[in-house]
Structures are given as C-alpha cells and as structure tokens.
Write a protein that holds these residues in place. Structure first.
Motif, PDB file in Angstrom:
ATOM      1  N   GLN A 192       0.831  -1.205   0.000  1.00 50.84           N
ATOM      2  CA  GLN A 192       0.000   0.000   0.000  1.00 50.84           C
ATOM      3  C   GLN A 192       0.868   1.260   0.000  1.00 50.84           C
ATOM      4  O   GLN A 192       0.517   2.274  -0.560  1.00 50.84           O
ATOM      5  CB  GLN A 192      -0.888  -0.020   1.251  1.00 50.84           C
ATOM      6  CG  GLN A 192      -2.011   0.970   1.167  1.00 50.84           C
ATOM      7  CD  GLN A 192      -2.883   0.940   2.405  1.00 50.84           C
ATOM      8  OE1 GLN A 192      -2.511   0.377   3.442  1.00 50.84           O
ATOM      9  NE2 GLN A 192      -4.045   1.547   2.308  1.00 50.84           N
ATOM     10  N   PHE A 193       2.040   1.132   0.641  1.00 51.70           N
ATOM     11  CA  PHE A 193       2.914   2.296   0.780  1.00 51.70           C
ATOM     12  C   PHE A 193       4.352   1.917   0.465  1.00 51.70           C
ATOM     13  O   PHE A 193       4.837   0.870   0.912  1.00 51.70           O
ATOM     14  CB  PHE A 193       2.833   2.812   2.226  1.00 51.70           C
ATOM     15  CG  PHE A 193       3.969   3.718   2.612  1.00 51.70           C
ATOM     16  CD1 PHE A 193       4.150   4.933   1.974  1.00 51.70           C
ATOM     17  CD2 PHE A 193       4.868   3.366   3.622  1.00 51.70           C
ATOM     18  CE1 PHE A 193       5.201   5.778   2.326  1.00 51.70           C
ATOM     19  CE2 PHE A 193       5.916   4.208   3.982  1.00 51.70           C
ATOM     20  CZ  PHE A 193       6.080   5.410   3.335  1.00 51.70           C
ATOM     21  N   GLU A 194       4.995   2.775  -0.321  1.00 49.57           N
ATOM     22  CA  GLU A 194       6.430   2.602  -0.549  1.00 49.57           C
ATOM     23  C   GLU A 194       7.109   3.962  -0.403  1.00 49.57           C
ATOM     24  O   GLU A 194       6.545   4.985  -0.806  1.00 49.57           O
ATOM     25  CB  GLU A 194       6.699   2.076  -1.956  1.00 49.57           C
ATOM     26  CG  GLU A 194       6.279   0.631  -2.155  1.00 49.57           C
ATOM     27  CD  GLU A 194       6.507   0.162  -3.572  1.00 49.57           C
ATOM     28  OE1 GLU A 194       7.093  -0.911  -3.754  1.00 49.57           O
ATOM     29  OE2 GLU A 194       6.094   0.870  -4.507  1.00 49.57           O
ATOM     30  N   ALA A 195       8.315   3.940   0.163  1.00 51.23           N
ATOM     31  CA  ALA A 195       9.115   5.176   0.261  1.00 51.23           C
ATOM     32  C   ALA A 195      10.402   4.963  -0.518  1.00 51.23           C
ATOM     33  O   ALA A 195      10.974   3.864  -0.495  1.00 51.23           O
ATOM     34  CB  ALA A 195       9.429   5.468   1.717  1.00 51.23           C
ATOM     35  N   PHE A 196      10.820   5.991  -1.231  1.00 53.47           N
ATOM     36  CA  PHE A 196      12.098   5.909  -1.946  1.00 53.47           C
ATOM     37  C   PHE A 196      12.928   7.156  -1.667  1.00 53.47           C
ATOM     38  O   PHE A 196      12.435   8.278  -1.787  1.00 53.47           O
ATOM     39  CB  PHE A 196      11.866   5.819  -3.461  1.00 53.47           C
ATOM     40  CG  PHE A 196      11.154   4.561  -3.881  1.00 53.47           C
ATOM     41  CD1 PHE A 196      11.821   3.344  -3.894  1.00 53.47           C
ATOM     42  CD2 PHE A 196       9.817   4.608  -4.237  1.00 53.47           C
ATOM     43  CE1 PHE A 196      11.156   2.185  -4.274  1.00 53.47           C
ATOM     44  CE2 PHE A 196       9.148   3.445  -4.611  1.00 53.47           C
ATOM     45  CZ  PHE A 196       9.818   2.232  -4.625  1.00 53.47           C
ATOM     46  N   ASN A 197      14.176   6.938  -1.322  1.00 53.66           N
ATOM     47  CA  ASN A 197      15.122   8.045  -1.205  1.00 53.66           C
ATOM     48  C   ASN A 197      15.622   8.388  -2.601  1.00 53.66           C
ATOM     49  O   ASN A 197      16.092   7.507  -3.330  1.00 53.66           O
ATOM     50  CB  ASN A 197      16.334   7.622  -0.362  1.00 53.66           C
ATOM     51  CG  ASN A 197      16.003   7.579   1.115  1.00 53.66           C
ATOM     52  OD1 ASN A 197      14.945   8.043   1.531  1.00 53.66           O
ATOM     53  ND2 ASN A 197      16.907   7.025   1.903  1.00 53.66           N
ATOM     54  N   LEU A 198      15.531   9.672  -2.949  1.00 49.54           N
ATOM     55  CA  LEU A 198      16.015  10.075  -4.270  1.00 49.54           C
ATOM     56  C   LEU A 198      17.250  10.948  -4.119  1.00 49.54           C
ATOM     57  O   LEU A 198      17.175  12.137  -3.785  1.00 49.54           O
ATOM     58  CB  LEU A 198      14.911  10.819  -5.034  1.00 49.54           C
ATOM     59  CG  LEU A 198      13.636  10.007  -5.285  1.00 49.54           C
ATOM     60  CD1 LEU A 198      12.612  10.835  -6.054  1.00 49.54           C
ATOM     61  CD2 LEU A 198      13.926   8.702  -6.040  1.00 49.54           C
ATOM     62  N   GLY A 199      18.380  10.300  -4.319  1.00 50.33           N
ATOM     63  CA  GLY A 199      19.657  10.994  -4.270  1.00 50.33           C
ATOM     64  C   GLY A 199      20.608  10.274  -5.212  1.00 50.33           C
ATOM     65  O   GLY A 199      20.259   9.249  -5.811  1.00 50.33           O
ATOM     66  N   SER A 200      21.811  10.819  -5.309  1.00 51.28           N
ATOM     67  CA  SER A 200      22.799  10.178  -6.180  1.00 51.28           C
ATOM     68  C   SER A 200      23.569   9.113  -5.406  1.00 51.28           C
ATOM     69  O   SER A 200      24.237   8.272  -5.989  1.00 51.28           O
ATOM     70  CB  SER A 200      23.776  11.230  -6.694  1.00 51.28           C
ATOM     71  OG  SER A 200      24.553  11.699  -5.595  1.00 51.28           O
ATOM     72  N   GLY A 201      23.508   9.216  -4.069  1.00 49.84           N
ATOM     73  CA  GLY A 201      24.277   8.299  -3.233  1.00 49.84           C
ATOM     74  C   GLY A 201      25.704   8.765  -3.025  1.00 49.84           C
ATOM     75  O   GLY A 201      26.501   8.059  -2.405  1.00 49.84           O
TER      76      GLY A 201
END
Ligand code: NAD
Ligand code: WQD
Length: 341
Positions: free
Chosen positions: A260-269
């Motif tokens: 139902q829920f997903e979180a994603f970190n958006l960075g280059s790392g």
C-alpha cells in the motif's frame, strides 16, 4: 492517457515533472496558488512540450476552492502533491504559516480524493524527516526522528497523516519520494529554479552571484570533518528527479506496487562538498565565482547522503546526470532568465 493532478506544478520540481509527464503522454491538471512561482512558467512548459496543461490558480488548503477542480475533473487517476512552503529558516520564523499551509493542503486534498474515489498518490517528502542523528548513508528503513525546523516537522506530520489515512482506506496506494538536494534546470534553459528574494539554497545563490545579482557567495563553514572542510550533501539533478516521479506514477497506475505504501530516497548516493560544487561550477562554465568563508550555518550537518539502492532495485531509477551537466544547466537557466549572453 490517465489524468494526473499536480499540485504545486508551477514550482521548481513540479514544473519539470509536468514536462516529463506530458512527454510521457499523461494528461496534466496543475493546481498552484503561485505563492512561490510565476505564471510565465506555464508558457515555458507549453514551449518545451508543445502541450498545454490545464491550470487552476487555487490554494490547496482551501477545500471550497479545490473542490471546483475535482468537480471539473472527476476522472483524475492520481495526484502528485508538491504544493508546500519549503524554506527552512522562514519556517522557524513563521511556524503557523507552515503548519497551516503544508498540513491543511494535504488534508483538504486527501478529503477530496476520498470523496471523488481517487486512490493513487505521490507525496513530495524530504531527507529532512530522518532527523539530525541518522546514520549515513540514509536508507528508507530509518525511523523518522526529531528534526529541528517546523518545515521538517510538516513533512514528518504529512507522512504520519498519510499513514493514518491509509489504515482506513485499504484501496489507497501511495509512494513517498524523499528528495535529497535537488539542483539544475531543464536542459533547454527555459525553466529552472525561481527563488523569490534572496536564495537560501546553495546552487541558486551561486548562479545569482555569477550573474552579478549577489555580491559574493558565503561558504558556511570551513572546518567540518570532511576531506576539504566544507559540508557535504547529496545533489540530485532536477530532470532525474522528474523522471523518478514519472516512474512512480507508472508504477501506481500499472498496479506494479505490491504494498500500500512505498518510500524511496532520491539521491545520487554520493556526498559532494560545497567546495566541489564551486570548483565544478567554475570549471564547466568557465567562470570565476566570488566567494569567501563564513561561520557554519546554524543547524547544518557536516554530511548528508542517500543510500539510493532501493530506488534502483525497485523503482528501476537512478541518478544519471553528472554534477557538471546539472551546474551547466543551472547557469544556462540563470542566463536565459536574466537575458545574459
Ligand atoms: P517550489 O516552492 O518551487 O514549488 C512549490 C509550489 O507549490 C510553488 O509553485 C507554490 O506556489 C505552490 N504552493 C505552495 N503552497 C500552495 C498551496 N497551499 N496551494 C497551491 N499551491 C501552493 O518548491 P519545490 O522546490 O518545487 O518543492 C516542491 C516540493 O518538494 C515541496 O513539497 C517541498 O517541500 C519538497 N521538497 C523540496 C526540496 C528542495 O530542496 N527543493 C527538497 C525536499 C523536498
Ligand atoms: C547546501 C550546502 C550549506 C548556501 C535544504 C533543506 C532540506 C532540503 C534541501 C527540503 C550546505 C551550504 C548554502 C550558501 C553555503 N529541502 N551553503 N552557502 O541545507 O542541505 O538542505 O534543502 O526538504 O530539508 O534543509 O541545502 O542548498 O541550503 O545547502 O555554504 O549560501 O551549501 O551550508 O552545506 P540544505 P542548501
């Protein structure tokens, strides 16, 4: 093609995302009260894409105004919610304004989505929700921990509101995208970041200094425990960020998400220092930037960067644009906006 409601679609991240949604065949309805953006951006979106998104100058926090948009577009398939106030320092000075705007706009949007049976949602979140003591690199499994600014707390509270709403709406599916430091501009130079007043963020301060709008850049802190003593951040190109939104929309529309829920970190790392940003900006644009050291800025951490593995594995997204390209595009946009040859 499915119709996507984009709140805050005239803003920095919203406008670039609208372009990518239109280029990928989605219909777009923008809602923005232009509190931190300008209407000419809509013309630029049209110039770049050859398509005209529907636009409403409406305050999302005002349910009575926002309902008119839903009445005219009951076929909206998904909402991306960018609309928020985002200046960390201002949020300390005007906490109620931030809580009112950022919380009420989400609540009124969810209320109307509920009424109109719209069940897919993408939320603009931030690395700031992980708090001050998060271990590095930051991954999505970290607990949401106390953060110092009312702005950061609005993002944390919004994530909690969404989680609570999801409990009682089992068909509601949503993705929270937690951005690190967005920079750059559309490669055309026709749109980019448009800070109102003196910029708080590093890259617009650099481009305005290069354009002669600001006298010199102050580099906050020279004695951090980093390789060159200046603070490190994870800078992510705006077009890469826009692409991540399209992939999140595709994922929800095509029902690829298992949860139902997903979180994603958006960075280059990758951690990049202020000094590296300055050096790259100067090199790629052939410009000498006027800058000097100043004391550390209150509340700044030495290093922040993402563990971006989950976005790569699950969302099939990764940062592609080089720092040099981002900084060249940021300068191209500043020049075109200020008519500098
Ligand atoms: P921005 O200020 O350029 O865009 C936000 C847009 O929302 C603006 O056009 C503004 O006019 C509009 N808006 C604000 N309140 C509104 C309301 N009540 N009703 C309608 N429109 C409203 O900011 P941005 O950098 O594009 O950020 C977009 C989102 O991403 C925000 O939620 C922000 O908190 C989040 N975010 C930004 C960053 C960053 O560094 N830029 C980092 C992490 C998260
Ligand atoms: C970057 C680096 C400064 C300006 C903010 C929010 C965060 C997220 C992204 C929304 C730091 C240094 C800056 C200047 C400088 N936003 N700097 N001179 O603070 O990492 O993150 O934007 O969710 O929540 O806090 O970004 O661009 O302000 O600073 O030396 O004039 O540049 O000290 O190391 P920050 P920033």
């Amino acid at each position: 093609m499915p119709k996507i409601l984009v709140t805050g679609g005239a803003g920095f991240i919203g406008s670039h995302t609208v372009i990518e949604l239109l280029n990928n065949g989605y219909d777009v309805v923008i809602v923005d009260n232009l509190v931190n953006s300008e209407k000419f951006i809509l013309k630029k979106i049209e110039e770049i894409t050859g398509k005209t998104p529907t636009f409403y100058q409406v305050d999302c926090a005002n349910t009575n105004e926002l309902v008119t948009v839903f009445n005219q577009h009951p076929d909206i398939a998904l909402a991306i919610h960018f609309a928020a106030l985002k200046a960390v320092k201002e949020s300390i000075e005007k906490p109620l304004e931030y809580y009112r705007n950022n919380l009420l706009s989400l609540i009124s949007l969810l209320d109307l989505m509920d009424r109109f049976g719209i069940e897919k949602f993408v939320f603009s979140s931030s690395c700031t929700i992980y708090g001050e003591d998060a271990p590095l690199p930051m991954d999505e499994n970290l607990q949401i921990m106390p953060t110092t600014s009312p702005y950061g707390r609005t993002k944390q509270m919004c994530e909690s509101i969404l989680a609570d709403y999801a409990v009682v709406n089992s068909n509601f599916k949503y993705i929270s995208l937690r951005y690190f430091n967005p920079i750059g501009a559309h490669p055309s130079g026709l749109i980019g970041e448009l800070p109102i007043g003196s910029p708080n963020n590093l890259v617009p301060y650099i481009t305005q200094t290069a354009a002669g709008v600001r006298d010199e850049l102050k580099v906050f802190g020279s004695d951090y425990s980093t390789p060159d003593g200046t603070a490190q951040r994870d800078y992510i190109d705006i077009m890469d960020l826009a692409q991540a939104h399209v992939q999140s929309v595709d994922r929800l529309i095509n029902r690829l998400e298992p949860q139902q829920f997903e979180a994603f970190n958006l960075g280059s790392g990758k951690p990049v220092s202020v000094k590296e940003i300055i050096d790259t900006f100067e090199r790629v644009n052939g410009i000498h930037l006027k800058w000097s050291f100043a004391p550390r800025r209150a509340g700044d951490l030495p290093t922040i960067y993402a563990d971006s593995k989950k976005a790569k594995e699950v969302l099939k997204w990764e940062a592609k644009t080089s720092l040099a390209e981002s900084l060249a595009n940021a300068w191209k946009w500043e020049r075109s906006h200020r008519n500098i040859d």
